[in-house]
Motif scaffolding. Structure first.
Motif, PDB file in Angstrom:
ATOM      1  N   ASN A  84       0.819  -1.200   0.000  1.00 17.57           N
ATOM      2  CA  ASN A  84       0.000   0.000   0.000  1.00 17.57           C
ATOM      3  C   ASN A  84       0.864   1.266   0.000  1.00 17.57           C
ATOM      4  OD1 ASN A  84      -1.953   1.819   0.470  1.00 17.57           O
ATOM      5  ND2 ASN A  84      -2.458   1.109   2.530  1.00 17.57           N
ATOM      6  N   VAL A  85       0.474   2.264  -0.804  1.00 15.54           N
ATOM      7  CA  VAL A  85       1.319   3.463  -0.928  1.00 15.54           C
ATOM      8  C   VAL A  85       0.752   4.678  -0.190  1.00 15.54           C
ATOM      9  CG1 VAL A  85       2.368   2.806  -3.107  1.00 15.54           C
ATOM     10  CG2 VAL A  85       0.232   4.070  -3.124  1.00 15.54           C
ATOM     11  N   ASP A  86      -0.282   4.498   0.609  1.00 10.74           N
ATOM     12  CA  ASP A  86      -0.838   5.643   1.337  1.00 10.74           C
ATOM     13  C   ASP A  86       0.250   6.325   2.153  1.00 10.74           C
ATOM     14  OD1 ASP A  86      -3.184   4.998   0.315  1.00 10.74           O
ATOM     15  OD2 ASP A  86      -4.170   4.367   2.176  1.00 10.74           O
ATOM     16  N   GLY A  87       0.305   7.650   2.082  1.00 13.29           N
ATOM     17  CA  GLY A  87       1.269   8.385   2.913  1.00 13.29           C
ATOM     18  C   GLY A  87       2.549   8.739   2.196  1.00 13.29           C
ATOM     19  N   ILE A  88       2.704   8.303   0.948  1.00 18.01           N
ATOM     20  CA  ILE A  88       3.925   8.671   0.220  1.00 18.01           C
ATOM     21  C   ILE A  88       3.783  10.110  -0.289  1.00 18.01           C
ATOM     22  CG2 ILE A  88       5.241   8.222  -1.895  1.00 18.01           C
ATOM     23  CD1 ILE A  88       5.110   5.362  -1.364  1.00 18.01           C
ATOM     24  N   LEU A  89       4.818  10.906  -0.063  1.00 25.87           N
ATOM     25  CA  LEU A  89       4.764  12.331  -0.420  1.00 25.87           C
ATOM     26  C   LEU A  89       5.506  12.599  -1.723  1.00 25.87           C
ATOM     27  CD1 LEU A  89       5.681  13.866   3.039  1.00 25.87           C
ATOM     28  CD2 LEU A  89       3.500  14.109   1.859  1.00 25.87           C
ATOM     29  N   PRO A  90       5.147  13.692  -2.404  1.00 25.02           N
ATOM     30  CA  PRO A  90       5.951  14.086  -3.564  1.00 25.02           C
ATOM     31  C   PRO A  90       7.382  14.371  -3.112  1.00 25.02           C
ATOM     32  CG  PRO A  90       3.941  15.415  -3.406  1.00 25.02           C
ATOM     33  CD  PRO A  90       4.008  14.603  -2.163  1.00 25.02           C
ATOM     34  N   GLY A  91       8.339  13.930  -3.849  1.00 18.84           N
ATOM     35  CA  GLY A  91       9.734  14.174  -3.493  1.00 18.84           C
ATOM     36  C   GLY A  91      10.299  13.171  -2.489  1.00 18.84           C
ATOM     37  N   ALA A  92       9.517  12.151  -2.118  1.00  8.93           N
ATOM     38  CA  ALA A  92      10.001  11.147  -1.150  1.00  8.93           C
ATOM     39  C   ALA A  92      11.296  10.517  -1.668  1.00  8.93           C
ATOM     40  CB  ALA A  92       8.939  10.079  -0.945  1.00  8.93           C
ATOM     41  N   ARG A  93      12.176  10.168  -0.733  1.00 11.71           N
ATOM     42  CA  ARG A  93      13.450   9.598  -1.173  1.00 11.71           C
ATOM     43  C   ARG A  93      13.284   8.136  -1.564  1.00 11.71           C
ATOM     44  NH1 ARG A  93      18.312  11.590   2.617  1.00 11.71           N
ATOM     45  NH2 ARG A  93      17.120  13.048   3.870  1.00 11.71           N
ATOM     46  N   VAL A  94      14.015   7.742  -2.559  1.00  9.41           N
ATOM     47  CA  VAL A  94      13.973   6.360  -3.052  1.00  9.41           C
ATOM     48  C   VAL A  94      15.373   5.784  -2.930  1.00  9.41           C
ATOM     49  CG1 VAL A  94      13.465   4.889  -5.031  1.00  9.41           C
ATOM     50  CG2 VAL A  94      12.221   7.028  -4.750  1.00  9.41           C
ATOM     51  N   TYR A  95      15.491   4.662  -2.240  1.00 13.73           N
ATOM     52  CA  TYR A  95      16.798   4.026  -2.067  1.00 13.73           C
ATOM     53  C   TYR A  95      16.844   2.701  -2.796  1.00 13.73           C
ATOM     54  CZ  TYR A  95      17.087   7.230   1.858  1.00 13.73           C
ATOM     55  OH  TYR A  95      17.106   8.340   2.636  1.00 13.73           O
ATOM     56  N   SER A  96      17.994   2.385  -3.299  1.00 19.72           N
ATOM     57  CA  SER A  96      18.158   1.065  -3.903  1.00 19.72           C
ATOM     58  C   SER A  96      18.565   0.097  -2.807  1.00 19.72           C
ATOM     59  CB  SER A  96      19.239   1.135  -4.972  1.00 19.72           C
ATOM     60  OG  SER A  96      19.919  -0.085  -5.023  1.00 19.72           O
ATOM     61  N   LEU A  97      18.015  -1.088  -2.815  1.00 18.09           N
ATOM     62  CA  LEU A  97      18.396  -2.077  -1.801  1.00 18.09           C
ATOM     63  C   LEU A  97      19.580  -2.906  -2.255  1.00 18.09           C
ATOM     64  CD1 LEU A  97      15.220  -3.578  -0.151  1.00 18.09           C
ATOM     65  CD2 LEU A  97      16.954  -2.105   0.825  1.00 18.09           C
ATOM     66  N   GLU A  98      19.997  -2.724  -3.486  1.00 15.83           N
ATOM     67  CA  GLU A  98      21.137  -3.499  -3.969  1.00 15.83           C
ATOM     68  C   GLU A  98      22.232  -2.538  -4.376  1.00 15.83           C
ATOM     69  OE1 GLU A  98      19.601  -5.980  -7.079  1.00 15.83           O
ATOM     70  OE2 GLU A  98      17.942  -6.473  -5.770  1.00 15.83           O
ATOM     71  N   THR A  99      23.449  -2.940  -4.113  1.00 11.26           N
ATOM     72  CA  THR A  99      24.558  -2.087  -4.520  1.00 11.26           C
ATOM     73  C   THR A  99      25.341  -2.837  -5.577  1.00 11.26           C
ATOM     74  OG1 THR A  99      25.771  -2.997  -2.696  1.00 11.26           O
ATOM     75  CG2 THR A  99      24.816  -0.816  -2.376  1.00 11.26           C
ATOM     76  N   GLY A 100      25.894  -2.111  -6.491  1.00  6.92           N
ATOM     77  CA  GLY A 100      26.679  -2.752  -7.546  1.00  6.92           C
ATOM     78  C   GLY A 100      25.784  -3.506  -8.498  1.00  6.92           C
ATOM     79  N   ALA A 101      26.340  -4.519  -9.133  1.00  6.31           N
ATOM     80  CA  ALA A 101      25.589  -5.279 -10.127  1.00  6.31           C
ATOM     81  C   ALA A 101      24.469  -6.044  -9.432  1.00  6.31           C
ATOM     82  CB  ALA A 101      26.517  -6.249 -10.840  1.00  6.31           C
ATOM     83  N   SER A 102      23.297  -6.044 -10.049  1.00  8.76           N
ATOM     84  CA  SER A 102      22.153  -6.705  -9.445  1.00  8.76           C
ATOM     85  C   SER A 102      22.299  -8.225  -9.556  1.00  8.76           C
ATOM     86  CB  SER A 102      20.894  -6.253 -10.173  1.00  8.76           C
ATOM     87  OG  SER A 102      19.821  -7.039  -9.765  1.00  8.76           O
TER      88      SER A 102
END
Ligand SMILES: Nc1ncnc2c1ncn2[C@@H]1O[C@H](COP(=O)(O)OP(=O)(O)OP(=O)(O)O)[C@@H](O)[C@H]1O
Ligand SMILES: [Mg+2]
Length: 452
Positions: A84-102
């Protein structure tokens, strides 16, 4: 300190905690748009399929929403949330959970999963602790070279007389179970799961109602079936990403057992819901619909999934698979049904007419076919099967005449024989829910019908 200031400091503290508790990030981006099922983010360069988290401000502070990269357009990444995406704001930060090659998602595999009911991300649904397995694997595997695949040459006893005798299925064969709603798909799949001679059963319950999942596990699969099964459930209310992942995870588990040399029965209920999940995703990221609202990628995803079942390389194990295909309103022209018929090694059609008359399993023998059958059984047996089908079809064509007494005995020898043998043929085709019928018995009973 004023209360407001305190709250504010606490919020920052929580945010810090959230951020520091996450794996070391190389990059983060910002959400620029969220409409319908997809969100758009900029400032990140991630491969398709990467798992991300999006910051969400809710009443209890900041938490995270898992999302997956499903596409991109220039610098914009398309993300699809898994919850569920309720509460997500414009400009919210997005992080990758993987680093380097997937490396892709790594999910648990192996015999420790037997008896378990898990969701598409391997979280337990059965109230037991998370499965502890020695082995994790990526969801995607290299396709088996078609020339190295062991041909279908051994029969798999599925425990259902009409199938064993008249639509014989081989180890490594992929069958479709075509039916509308409520005509007995789940019951038939459950019978096969309980009575089959396969070593392991993997069940993927994809896009069905939540209640159906419980019913299938408790009533239809039962204790005996469950012990040697792994159930992966992704019901209708979860994200389309998870529904697709559920089908792929179930297939991956089956592949793993096959590679251990076991004979696996893979049951996927349903292939149509898998296609619908892909349609949801594809339409949301802007792929144009082609056939009856289905975008072209759907027709590429179906064979990619189905081709993973089947036999392994020579002398390995096997995956015999049953995929249910919904044919609403008996629409045989449905594009998914059409496409499935072309890529599967046979289909079993369940008829509403038979189900309504209390004839279970409601298999329409005339409309069903097992394409590997001729290589699996003796010519004498095949002759009897053809004979059975001819008689049955002759009886069905003349059913109305017979029932009003308009048919005069003696005018058609084939029909005379069909009328005489019909009660036995009908009894042969019917089977109660808790009755098991082995392969040999199916052959012997067929002999008995014709020996009289
Ligand atoms: N072999 C059988 N013997 C007696 N009754 C049966 C048999 N198979 C199915 N039924 C009856 O048909 C009903 C519907 O079966 P089932 O739930 O398997 O249908 P379905 O096609 O899976 O439905 P849905 O489309 O809702 O998933 C069952 O509740 C049962 O009453
Ligand atoms: Mg069902």
């Amino acid at each position: 300190m004023t209360l407001r200031l305190k709250n504010w400091l606490e919020a920052i503290d929580r945010k810090e905690k959230l951020i520091t508790s996450l794996p070391p990030f190389r990059q983060y981006g910002k959400l620029t748009r969220a409409t319908g099922l997809v969100m758009e983010a900029v400032g990140l360069k991630l491969p398709i399929g990467t798992l991300c988290i999006v910051e969400r401000h809710s009443r209890d502070g900041i938490d995270k929403v898992e999302s997956e990269v499903v596409g991109f357009n220039g610098q914009i990444l398309y993300l699809m949330p898994l919850e569920n995406v309720d509460g997500i704001l414009p400009g919210a930060r997005v992080y990758s959970l993987e680093t380097g090659a997937s490396k892709g998602k790594q999910l648990p595999l192996g015999p420790e999963l037997l008896g378990r009911v898990l969701d598409a991300s391997a979280r337990p649904l059965d109230g037991l602790p998370a499965p502890v397995t020695l082995q994790h694997g990526s969801l995607f595997t290299q396709p088996v070279n078609p020339l190295q695949r062991d041909p279908i040459k051994h029969v798999l006893d599925v425990g259902v007389r009409a199938i064993n005798g008249l639509l014989t299925v081989g180890r490594g064969q992929r069958m479709g179970l075509f039916a509308g709603s409520g005509v007995g798909k789940s019951v038939l799949l459950g019978m096969m799961a309980r009575y089959t001679k396969a070593d392991v059963i993997v069940v993927g319950l994809i896009g069905e109602r939540g209640r159906e999942v419980k019913d299938f596990i408790e009533n239809i699969l039962g204790e005996d079936g469950r012990k040697r099964s792994v159930v992966i459930a992704a019901p209708a209310d979860v994200s389309p990403i998870l529904r697709m992942q559920g089908a792929v995870y179930a297939t991956r588990i089956a592949e793993d057992f096959r590679d251990r040399g076991l004979d696996v029965l893979l049951i996927m209920d349903s292939l149509t819901r898998y296609a619908m999940a892909q349609r949801e995703i594809a339409l949301a990221i802007g792929e144009p619909p082609a056939t009856k609202g289905y975008p072209p990628s759907v027709f590429a995803k179906l064979p990619a999934l189905v081709e993973r079942a089947g036999n392994g390389v020579k002398e390995g194990g096997s995956i015999t698979a049953f995929y249910t295909v919904l044919t609403e309103g008996d629409d045989q022209q449905d594009p998914i049904a059409d496409s499935a018929r072309a890529i599967l090694d046979g289909h079993i059609v369940l008829s509403r007419r038979l189900a309504e008359s209390g004839h279970y399993p409601a298999i329409d023998i005339e409309a069903s076919i097992s394409r590997a059958m001729t290589e699996l059984i003796e010519p004498v047996h095949y002759k009897k099967v053809q004979n059975f089908k001819q008689l049955l079809s002759s009886y069905q064509r003349n059913r109305d005449l017979i029932s009003v007494g308009a048919y005069a005995a003696g005018s058609d020898p084939l029909l005379d024989k069909a009328i005489r043998l019909y009660p036995q043929m009908e009894a042969y085709l019917q089977q109660a829910i808790y009755e098991s019928s082995g392969y040999e018995e199916a052959g012997n009973n067929l002999d008995k019908i014709f020996s009289d």
